[in-house]
Design a protein around this motif. Structure first.
Motif, short mmCIF file in Angstrom:
data_model
loop_
_atom_site.label_atom_id
_atom_site.label_comp_id
_atom_site.label_asym_id
_atom_site.label_seq_id
_atom_site.Cartn_x
_atom_site.Cartn_y
_atom_site.Cartn_z
N VAL A 155 13.88 10.77 -5.92
CA VAL A 155 14.78 9.26 -5.25
C VAL A 155 13.67 8.21 -5.48
CG1 VAL A 155 16.00 7.91 -3.07
CG2 VAL A 155 16.31 10.31 -3.39
N TYR A 156 12.79 8.34 -5.83
CA TYR A 156 12.01 7.45 -5.81
C TYR A 156 11.70 7.04 -7.04
CZ TYR A 156 7.39 4.23 -6.12
OH TYR A 156 6.25 3.23 -6.51
N LYS A 157 11.64 7.54 -7.70
CA LYS A 157 11.79 7.40 -9.25
C LYS A 157 13.11 6.65 -9.47
CE LYS A 157 10.43 12.18 -10.86
NZ LYS A 157 9.57 13.32 -11.70
N ALA A 158 14.20 7.46 -9.11
CA ALA A 158 15.77 7.00 -9.37
C ALA A 158 14.84 5.38 -8.75
CB ALA A 158 16.51 7.10 -8.00
N PHE A 159 14.80 4.53 -8.03
CA PHE A 159 14.52 3.84 -7.29
C PHE A 159 14.08 2.50 -7.93
CE2 PHE A 159 11.60 0.05 -5.29
CZ PHE A 159 12.86 -0.10 -4.52
N GLN A 160 12.41 3.68 -8.85
CA GLN A 160 11.89 2.59 -9.24
C GLN A 160 12.70 2.47 -11.02
OE1 GLN A 160 7.87 5.36 -10.05
NE2 GLN A 160 7.27 3.23 -9.64
N SER A 161 13.41 3.50 -11.47
CA SER A 161 13.98 2.90 -12.56
C SER A 161 15.26 1.78 -12.44
CB SER A 161 15.14 3.73 -13.16
OG SER A 161 15.84 4.30 -14.05
N ILE A 162 15.93 1.94 -11.80
CA ILE A 162 16.60 0.58 -10.97
C ILE A 162 15.91 -0.54 -10.48
CG2 ILE A 162 18.12 -0.44 -9.57
CD1 ILE A 162 18.97 2.59 -8.57
N GLN A 163 14.56 -0.44 -10.57
CA GLN A 163 13.78 -1.98 -10.04
C GLN A 163 13.29 -2.48 -11.37
OE1 GLN A 163 9.77 -1.04 -9.23
NE2 GLN A 163 10.11 -2.51 -7.06
N ARG A 164 13.10 -1.24 -12.39
CA ARG A 164 13.00 -1.80 -13.85
C ARG A 164 14.20 -2.66 -14.59
NH1 ARG A 164 9.84 2.28 -13.33
NH2 ARG A 164 11.90 4.18 -15.08
N ASN A 165 14.94 -1.85 -14.46
CA ASN A 165 16.56 -2.26 -14.80
C ASN A 165 17.79 -2.87 -14.55
OD1 ASN A 165 14.78 -0.97 -17.54
ND2 ASN A 165 15.40 1.04 -15.94
N LEU A 174 0.53 -1.40 -0.44
CA LEU A 174 0.18 -0.36 -0.13
C LEU A 174 0.95 1.55 0.04
CD1 LEU A 174 -2.57 -1.54 2.49
CD2 LEU A 174 -2.80 -0.73 -0.01
N ASN A 175 2.03 1.17 0.50
CA ASN A 175 3.08 2.41 0.64
C ASN A 175 3.33 2.42 -0.24
OD1 ASN A 175 3.65 4.74 2.42
ND2 ASN A 175 6.10 3.74 2.41
N SER A 176 3.80 1.63 -1.52
CA SER A 176 4.35 1.73 -3.29
C SER A 176 2.66 2.77 -3.36
CB SER A 176 4.48 0.30 -3.74
OG SER A 176 5.44 0.00 -2.65
N GLU A 177 1.97 1.78 -3.40
CA GLU A 177 0.57 2.35 -4.41
C GLU A 177 0.79 3.81 -4.16
OE1 GLU A 177 -3.34 0.43 -3.72
OE2 GLU A 177 -2.63 -0.94 -5.42
N TYR A 178 0.26 4.09 -2.73
CA TYR A 178 0.81 5.91 -2.61
C TYR A 178 1.40 6.60 -3.23
CZ TYR A 178 1.11 9.51 0.43
OH TYR A 178 1.26 11.09 1.73
N ARG A 235 2.54 -8.12 0.76
CA ARG A 235 3.81 -8.81 0.18
C ARG A 235 3.88 -8.41 -0.51
NH1 ARG A 235 -1.86 -9.20 -3.39
NH2 ARG A 235 -1.56 -7.14 -4.38
N ILE A 236 5.17 -9.29 -1.42
CA ILE A 236 6.38 -8.68 -1.67
C ILE A 236 6.17 -8.47 -3.85
CG2 ILE A 236 9.26 -8.58 -3.03
CD1 ILE A 236 9.31 -9.86 -0.56
N GLN A 237 5.82 -7.67 -3.71
CA GLN A 237 5.70 -7.06 -5.36
C GLN A 237 7.14 -7.22 -6.30
OE1 GLN A 237 2.55 -6.93 -7.34
NE2 GLN A 237 2.23 -8.12 -5.18
N SER A 238 7.15 -8.15 -7.20
CA SER A 238 8.14 -8.44 -8.43
C SER A 238 7.16 -7.05 -9.58
CB SER A 238 7.76 -9.75 -9.16
OG SER A 238 8.83 -10.02 -7.74
#
Length: 278
Positions: free
Chosen positions: A240-250, A69-73, A135-138
């Motif tokens: 920083v969150y957007k940077a995290f998402q970029s690393i998460q995706r790639n 839920l925090n990720s969704e937020y 739960r852990i979302q991939s």
């Protein structure tokens, strides 16, 4: 709690009053539409924040939510704040700098007031936030390395920390490989953040630090948990969150190992940003 609610109501009234006054100064229909849309989006951000800041008062004041839920937020905040910035640009770009100096100054005052208020709401939630692992979302789009690349063996209950192909098979000790991996992920953050920072214009140099908590799951994929230490700013936390998402995706990581099984593991990553002024 009553003082907090009264403060929110007072702040809403103040901003609304400034908005009405400014709306009467705008002459062209497109400007008025932009102003209406901007105030609508600001209200949506406030509603989103308040909806996600419900208090449960027992011994201490705590806001609880899961990592999912925090990720969704944060995902919702990122989208709606991007829309807000676009509307702000439209408002300023639709005015003549020479003829409309008074209006532009007034708009900037409203922007600053909105920023202050939104930041207060955001930091209030962070102060009392407690995140549980639901739960852990991939992430969907990851170019996963073949399983054999990440095959590692641990002995006698030894924990092998997550790693990356850049640090693996170099004859490093467990501690050296751990340090190599942490340096690698810091470099990844630094590289992505540098791209965002290069687009910023600041009059004074800004030195920010933040701590981001995340999980590397047993498939080697990243999942956001929370900001265990905020930059103190919604704007820079979202960067920083957007940077995290970029690393998460790639990027794909080799997961932690214990007793020859892949396991999920927490990480607290401190990040420092030095943004030079003009």
């Amino acid at each position: 709690m009553k003082k907090y609610v009264l403060f929110l109501l007072f702040s809403f009234c103040t901003v609304a009053q400034n908005s009405n006054e400014l709306g009467s100064l705008l002459k062209r229909e497109q400007q008025k539409n932009n102003w209406t849309n901007y105030n609508t989006i600001i209200q949506e951000i406030k509603d989103l924040m308040l909806k996600n800041s419900i208090y449960e008062v027992k011994k201490d004041t705590i806001i609880t939510c899961s990592n999912y839920l925090n990720s969704e937020y944060y995902q919702a905040l990122k989208g709606i704040c991007t829309e807000m910035e676009a509307l702000r640009s439209n408002l300023i770009n639709g005015l003549d700098y020479n003829k409309d100096k008074k209006i532009i100054a007034h708009i900037q005052d409203v922007f600053n007031a909105d920023n202050q208020f939104l930041n207060q709401l955001y930091l209030k939630r962070n102060k009392y936030l407690k995140v549980s692992i639901d739960r852990i979302q991939s992430p969907d789009a990851v170019d996963a390395l073949p399983k054999e690349v990440c095959e590692r063996y641990s002995e006698n209950g030894e924990l092998l920390y997550p790693t990356h192909q850049n640090c693996k098979d170099k004859g490093l000790t467990n501690l050296e490989e751990k340090n190599c991996f942490e340096n690698f992920i810091r470099t990844q953050f630094s590289n992505v953040l540098s791209e965002y920072i290069s687009d910023l214009y600041l009059e004074e140099t800004l030195n920010l630090s933040v701590m981001i908590t995340f999980i590397i799951d047993k498939e080697g994929k990243l999942d956001f948990v929370n900001f265990s230490r905020s930059t103190g700013s919604l704007h820079y936390d979202l960067m920083v969150y957007k940077a995290f998402q970029s690393i998460q995706r790639n990027t794909f990581f080799c997961p932690a190992r214990k007793d020859n099984k892949s396991v999920s593991i927490y990480y607290n990553l401190p990040v420092k940003m030095l943004i030079p002024g003009s």
